[in-house]
Design a protein around this motif. Structure first.
Motif, PDB file in Angstrom:
ATOM      1  N   GLY A  40      -1.314  13.723  21.879  1.00 24.82           N
ATOM      2  CA  GLY A  40      -1.577  13.163  22.887  1.00 24.82           C
ATOM      3  C   GLY A  40      -2.587  11.749  22.762  1.00 24.82           C
ATOM      4  O   GLY A  40      -2.572  10.807  23.362  1.00 24.82           O
ATOM      5  N   ASN A  41      -3.483  12.028  21.948  1.00 27.55           N
ATOM      6  CA  ASN A  41      -4.586  11.297  21.746  1.00 27.55           C
ATOM      7  C   ASN A  41      -4.221  10.018  20.785  1.00 27.55           C
ATOM      8  O   ASN A  41      -5.002   9.025  20.643  1.00 27.55           O
ATOM      9  CB  ASN A  41      -5.682  12.008  20.765  1.00 27.55           C
ATOM     10  N   ASP A  42      -3.057  10.366  20.236  1.00 29.00           N
ATOM     11  CA  ASP A  42      -2.582   9.285  19.074  1.00 29.00           C
ATOM     12  C   ASP A  42      -1.747   8.273  19.736  1.00 29.00           C
ATOM     13  O   ASP A  42      -1.184   7.557  19.082  1.00 29.00           O
ATOM     14  CB  ASP A  42      -1.660   9.871  18.003  1.00 29.00           C
ATOM     15  N   MET A  43      -1.655   8.266  21.221  1.00 30.05           N
ATOM     16  CA  MET A  43      -0.950   7.255  21.936  1.00 30.05           C
ATOM     17  C   MET A  43      -1.716   6.360  22.718  1.00 30.05           C
ATOM     18  O   MET A  43      -2.781   6.715  23.081  1.00 30.05           O
ATOM     19  CB  MET A  43      -0.011   7.835  22.759  1.00 30.05           C
ATOM     20  N   THR A  44      -1.406   5.118  22.593  1.00 29.04           N
ATOM     21  CA  THR A  44      -2.295   3.634  23.358  1.00 29.04           C
ATOM     22  C   THR A  44      -1.540   2.932  23.930  1.00 29.04           C
ATOM     23  O   THR A  44      -0.348   2.550  23.422  1.00 29.04           O
ATOM     24  CB  THR A  44      -3.038   3.019  21.959  1.00 29.04           C
ATOM     25  N   SER A  88       6.852   8.828  30.708  1.00 27.54           N
ATOM     26  CA  SER A  88       6.983   9.840  29.996  1.00 27.54           C
ATOM     27  C   SER A  88       7.362  11.351  30.649  1.00 27.54           C
ATOM     28  O   SER A  88       7.198  11.368  31.864  1.00 27.54           O
ATOM     29  CB  SER A  88       5.622  10.398  29.009  1.00 27.54           C
ATOM     30  N   GLN A  89       8.098  12.196  29.965  1.00 28.59           N
ATOM     31  CA  GLN A  89       8.464  13.443  30.218  1.00 28.59           C
ATOM     32  C   GLN A  89       8.057  14.653  29.227  1.00 28.59           C
ATOM     33  O   GLN A  89       8.549  14.360  28.090  1.00 28.59           O
ATOM     34  CB  GLN A  89       9.954  13.453  30.747  1.00 28.59           C
ATOM     35  N   GLY A  90       7.357  15.554  29.819  1.00 32.45           N
ATOM     36  CA  GLY A  90       6.995  16.659  28.759  1.00 32.45           C
ATOM     37  C   GLY A  90       6.000  16.194  27.718  1.00 32.45           C
ATOM     38  O   GLY A  90       5.932  16.897  26.807  1.00 32.45           O
ATOM     39  N   VAL A  91       5.071  15.229  28.059  1.00 32.77           N
ATOM     40  CA  VAL A  91       4.243  14.918  27.151  1.00 32.77           C
ATOM     41  C   VAL A  91       2.898  14.717  27.799  1.00 32.77           C
ATOM     42  O   VAL A  91       2.559  14.293  29.062  1.00 32.77           O
ATOM     43  CB  VAL A  91       4.554  13.277  26.859  1.00 32.77           C
ATOM     44  N   ASP A  97      -4.458  18.832  21.250  1.00 31.65           N
ATOM     45  CA  ASP A  97      -4.274  19.921  20.582  1.00 31.65           C
ATOM     46  C   ASP A  97      -2.726  20.203  20.758  1.00 31.65           C
ATOM     47  O   ASP A  97      -2.153  20.965  19.960  1.00 31.65           O
ATOM     48  CB  ASP A  97      -4.711  21.134  21.745  1.00 31.65           C
ATOM     49  N   GLU A  98      -2.059  19.555  21.544  1.00 32.65           N
ATOM     50  CA  GLU A  98      -0.600  19.384  21.445  1.00 32.65           C
ATOM     51  C   GLU A  98       0.032  18.586  20.524  1.00 32.65           C
ATOM     52  O   GLU A  98      -0.101  17.362  20.459  1.00 32.65           O
ATOM     53  CB  GLU A  98      -0.047  19.002  22.739  1.00 32.65           C
ATOM     54  N   VAL A  99       0.654  19.182  19.480  1.00 28.58           N
ATOM     55  CA  VAL A  99       1.238  18.372  18.383  1.00 28.58           C
ATOM     56  C   VAL A  99       2.685  18.169  18.844  1.00 28.58           C
ATOM     57  O   VAL A  99       3.668  19.039  19.323  1.00 28.58           O
ATOM     58  CB  VAL A  99       1.289  19.278  17.255  1.00 28.58           C
ATOM     59  N   THR A 120      12.504  10.018  21.782  1.00 29.45           N
ATOM     60  CA  THR A 120      13.008  11.405  21.915  1.00 29.45           C
ATOM     61  C   THR A 120      12.155  12.333  21.118  1.00 29.45           C
ATOM     62  O   THR A 120      11.871  12.072  19.990  1.00 29.45           O
ATOM     63  CB  THR A 120      14.439  11.566  21.659  1.00 29.45           C
ATOM     64  N   LEU A 121      11.526  13.426  21.782  1.00 30.11           N
ATOM     65  CA  LEU A 121      10.691  14.261  21.165  1.00 30.11           C
ATOM     66  C   LEU A 121      11.325  15.585  20.795  1.00 30.11           C
ATOM     67  O   LEU A 121      11.942  16.061  21.902  1.00 30.11           O
ATOM     68  CB  LEU A 121       9.276  14.314  21.858  1.00 30.11           C
TER      69      LEU A 121
END
Length: 157
Positions: A40-44, A88-91, A97-99, A120-121
């Motif tokens: 989640g930290n890798d999203m901007t 987003s959904q489920g993010v 910590d969440e990969v 899609t994740l």
């Protein structure tokens, strides 16, 4: 005779720097980004610049030398421009910590070039970008490194 380890350049495989402005181009970007992982930290999301970006650790699916040196990953930036809104959904944004694992990137066309980009994740998560136009780049930003799992991801048929 001195011995020198092989370098990235010796493989004649250069870093990716691709753009996608239509659905066919986006299919290529999606295939190359499949199974990339990020947190989640890798999203901007930069609303004023109308930009959404992900810092990915992607598999080097294009690597012709994988049999020689094993599977590799590389850090890449997946950038979307002309973004009007992000949902987003489920993010969990900002969760280091969440990969998250990217399965696909698709475009749902709207009117006059606008539409939605759907990321899609794995695990039923998704990110939807409302875009004025499709404008995507995928750029490698580091040297390749050995995949920690030492395996290529597999998907059941």
């Amino acid at each position: 005779m001195s011995r020198k380890d092989a370098s990235f350049e010796d493989g004649r495989e250069s870093a990716l720097n691709l753009g996608a402005l239509d659905v066919e181009d986006l299919k290529v970007v999606s295939a190359l980004a499949q199974d990339a992982v990020f947190t989640g930290n890798d999203m901007t999301w930069q609303p004023r610049k109308r930009r959404f970006a992900l810092l990915l650790n992607r598999m080097r699916w294009e690597d012709a030398g994988a049999a020689r040196h094993g599977p590799e990953r590389v850090q890449s930036v997946l950038n979307f421009d002309q973004v009007l809104a992000v949902a987003s959904q489920g993010v969990s944004r900002g969760d280091a910590d969440e990969v998250l694992s990217l399965l696909s990137v698709e475009f749902e066309a709207g009117s006059e070039g606008a539409g939605h980009v759907i990321l899609t994740l794995a695990g039923d998560g998704a990110i939807r970008l409302s875009v004025e136009a499709l404008e995507v780049t995928l750029k490698d930003v580091t040297r390749p490194y050995a995949a920690p799992s030492k395996k290529m991801p597999r998907h059941p048929d």
